[in-house]
Each structure stands twice: as structure tokens, then as C-alpha cells.
Design a protein around this motif. Sequence first.
Motif, PDB file in Angstrom:
ATOM      1  N   ALA A 188       0.750  -1.122   0.085  1.00 51.35           N
ATOM      2  CA  ALA A 188      -0.033  -0.124   0.090  1.00 51.35           C
ATOM      3  C   ALA A 188       0.878   1.264   0.055  1.00 51.35           C
ATOM      4  CB  ALA A 188      -0.840  -0.064   1.206  1.00 51.35           C
ATOM      5  N   PRO A 189       0.313   2.533  -0.571  1.00 55.08           N
ATOM      6  CA  PRO A 189       1.213   3.636  -0.437  1.00 55.08           C
ATOM      7  C   PRO A 189       1.574   3.978   0.758  1.00 55.08           C
ATOM      8  CG  PRO A 189      -0.725   3.821  -1.579  1.00 55.08           C
ATOM      9  CD  PRO A 189      -0.920   2.466  -1.195  1.00 55.08           C
ATOM     10  N   VAL A 190       2.417   4.495   1.150  1.00 58.80           N
ATOM     11  CA  VAL A 190       3.040   4.892   2.592  1.00 58.80           C
ATOM     12  C   VAL A 190       2.102   5.823   3.206  1.00 58.80           C
ATOM     13  CG1 VAL A 190       5.534   4.536   2.023  1.00 58.80           C
ATOM     14  CG2 VAL A 190       4.505   7.135   1.647  1.00 58.80           C
ATOM     15  N   ASN A 191       1.111   6.321   2.653  1.00 55.82           N
ATOM     16  CA  ASN A 191       0.429   7.469   3.151  1.00 55.82           C
ATOM     17  C   ASN A 191      -0.983   6.969   3.428  1.00 55.82           C
ATOM     18  OD1 ASN A 191      -0.413   7.555   0.675  1.00 55.82           O
ATOM     19  ND2 ASN A 191      -0.741   9.743   0.672  1.00 55.82           N
ATOM     20  N   TYR A 192      -1.101   5.619   3.101  1.00 55.35           N
ATOM     21  CA  TYR A 192      -2.515   4.718   3.232  1.00 55.35           C
ATOM     22  C   TYR A 192      -2.501   4.128   4.662  1.00 55.35           C
ATOM     23  CZ  TYR A 192      -6.254   1.487   2.445  1.00 55.35           C
ATOM     24  OH  TYR A 192      -7.561   0.861   2.256  1.00 55.35           O
ATOM     25  N   PRO A 193      -3.451   4.544   5.440  1.00 51.83           N
ATOM     26  CA  PRO A 193      -3.470   4.051   6.850  1.00 51.83           C
ATOM     27  C   PRO A 193      -3.911   2.444   6.957  1.00 51.83           C
ATOM     28  CG  PRO A 193      -5.478   5.412   6.404  1.00 51.83           C
ATOM     29  CD  PRO A 193      -4.600   5.467   5.167  1.00 51.83           C
ATOM     30  N   ILE A 194      -3.302   1.803   7.704  1.00 54.15           N
ATOM     31  CA  ILE A 194      -3.653   0.372   7.788  1.00 54.15           C
ATOM     32  C   ILE A 194      -3.837   0.446   9.271  1.00 54.15           C
ATOM     33  CG2 ILE A 194      -2.719  -2.051   7.874  1.00 54.15           C
ATOM     34  CD1 ILE A 194      -0.907  -1.152   5.571  1.00 54.15           C
ATOM     35  N   GLY A 195      -5.090   0.095   9.456  1.00 47.59           N
ATOM     36  CA  GLY A 195      -5.670  -0.043  11.030  1.00 47.59           C
ATOM     37  C   GLY A 195      -4.867  -1.356  11.749  1.00 47.59           C
ATOM     38  N   GLN A 196      -4.999  -0.839  13.089  1.00 47.69           N
ATOM     39  CA  GLN A 196      -4.557  -1.995  13.844  1.00 47.69           C
ATOM     40  C   GLN A 196      -5.256  -3.436  13.579  1.00 47.69           C
ATOM     41  OE1 GLN A 196      -4.494  -1.029  18.035  1.00 47.69           O
ATOM     42  NE2 GLN A 196      -2.718  -2.271  18.305  1.00 47.69           N
ATOM     43  N   HIS A 197      -4.756  -4.627  13.763  1.00 46.93           N
ATOM     44  CA  HIS A 197      -5.289  -5.840  13.404  1.00 46.93           C
ATOM     45  C   HIS A 197      -4.575  -6.837  13.921  1.00 46.93           C
ATOM     46  CE1 HIS A 197      -2.589  -5.084  10.031  1.00 46.93           C
ATOM     47  NE2 HIS A 197      -2.509  -6.561   9.888  1.00 46.93           N
ATOM     48  N   VAL A 198      -5.310  -8.005  14.057  1.00 47.53           N
ATOM     49  CA  VAL A 198      -4.802  -9.091  14.414  1.00 47.53           C
ATOM     50  C   VAL A 198      -4.945 -10.365  13.159  1.00 47.53           C
ATOM     51  CG1 VAL A 198      -5.092  -9.195  16.835  1.00 47.53           C
ATOM     52  CG2 VAL A 198      -7.045 -10.053  15.270  1.00 47.53           C
ATOM     53  N   GLU A 199      -4.154  -9.755  12.058  1.00 45.75           N
ATOM     54  CA  GLU A 199      -4.386 -10.689  10.891  1.00 45.75           C
ATOM     55  C   GLU A 199      -4.154 -12.370  10.951  1.00 45.75           C
ATOM     56  OE1 GLU A 199      -1.861 -10.555   6.864  1.00 45.75           O
ATOM     57  OE2 GLU A 199      -2.503  -8.460   7.674  1.00 45.75           O
ATOM     58  N   MET A 200      -4.969 -12.911  10.534  1.00 40.87           N
ATOM     59  CA  MET A 200      -5.229 -14.347  10.510  1.00 40.87           C
ATOM     60  C   MET A 200      -5.017 -15.116  11.897  1.00 40.87           C
ATOM     61  SD  MET A 200      -3.383 -15.050   6.906  1.00 40.87           S
ATOM     62  CE  MET A 200      -1.669 -14.504   7.109  1.00 40.87           C
ATOM     63  N   ALA A 201      -5.210 -14.409  13.018  1.00 39.11           N
ATOM     64  CA  ALA A 201      -4.963 -14.785  14.273  1.00 39.11           C
ATOM     65  C   ALA A 201      -5.928 -15.862  14.509  1.00 39.11           C
ATOM     66  CB  ALA A 201      -5.051 -13.642  15.548  1.00 39.11           C
TER      67      ALA A 201
END
Length: 129
Positions: A111-124
Motif C-alpha cells: 500500500a502507499p506509505v500514506n495509506y492508513p492500515i488499521g491495527q489488526h490481528v491478521e489471521m490470528a
Amino acid sequence: MSTKDFVSSLSVNNVTTSFLDDTNKLPLVISPRFDDSLEFLCRWLVANRSWVEEQMLFYGAILIRGFAIDDAPEFERAISSLQPNLCDSYRGTSPRSVFEGTKYTFSAADAPVNYPIGQHVEMAFLKSP
């Protein structure tokens, strides 16, 4: 056992274990004691796979650091020594790409550096991601 035999041994005692956080004992850190080579690490992980897996279950995470791993293919070689049955299908939601020269090592996010990626528990929630 001579010092030379001990150094060439694949014993658990030939790595150093510590913690990043001594209070909470997390994560377990495995670092070189005598030999920091990729060859040693790969042989050591194969020889001590059950011990490493027990530690992962007990501590929840292991950080392997300080070994001579210089690029993604070398990283993949080391991890494949520990887990030879890796999966090459990425099931997450962020766009990612595989690193050149590897089959199982993906970027964190494309993703672009300015695109926010929310906190997550990916595949947990998956039994075996």
C-alpha cells in the motif's frame, strides 16, 4: 568434550537465549553464541526443531536475531529449515508481493506509505495461517 567439538555441536547450548522484555518474558530471543553463520543456523534449526516448537508454544513468539542473514532468500532458507512445509498462498487482505528469489517471503504491505492500515490481528483466528 573439547571446545572445538562443543562449538561444532548443534546442541541447544550453542545458542544464546534471552528476552526483549525480562519482566514479561517475551519474546524469547535466540542469538548466536559462537557461530553466526547461516549454515550453522539452518543445521541448528533442523536439529532442534522440536525444542524450538516447544518454546514457541510456551512463549508465544520467538525472535531469531544476530545471525548472518543478509537478504530475503537467506531468510527463507533459514525459516524453511525450521518449517519445511510453508504455504505460498497469501490469504490476508493487504496487497503484498513475493520477494525476488523466494517463494514464501512476502512484503509487509504494498500500500502507499500514506495509506492508513488499521491495527489488526491478521489471521490470528486461523488454526494454521
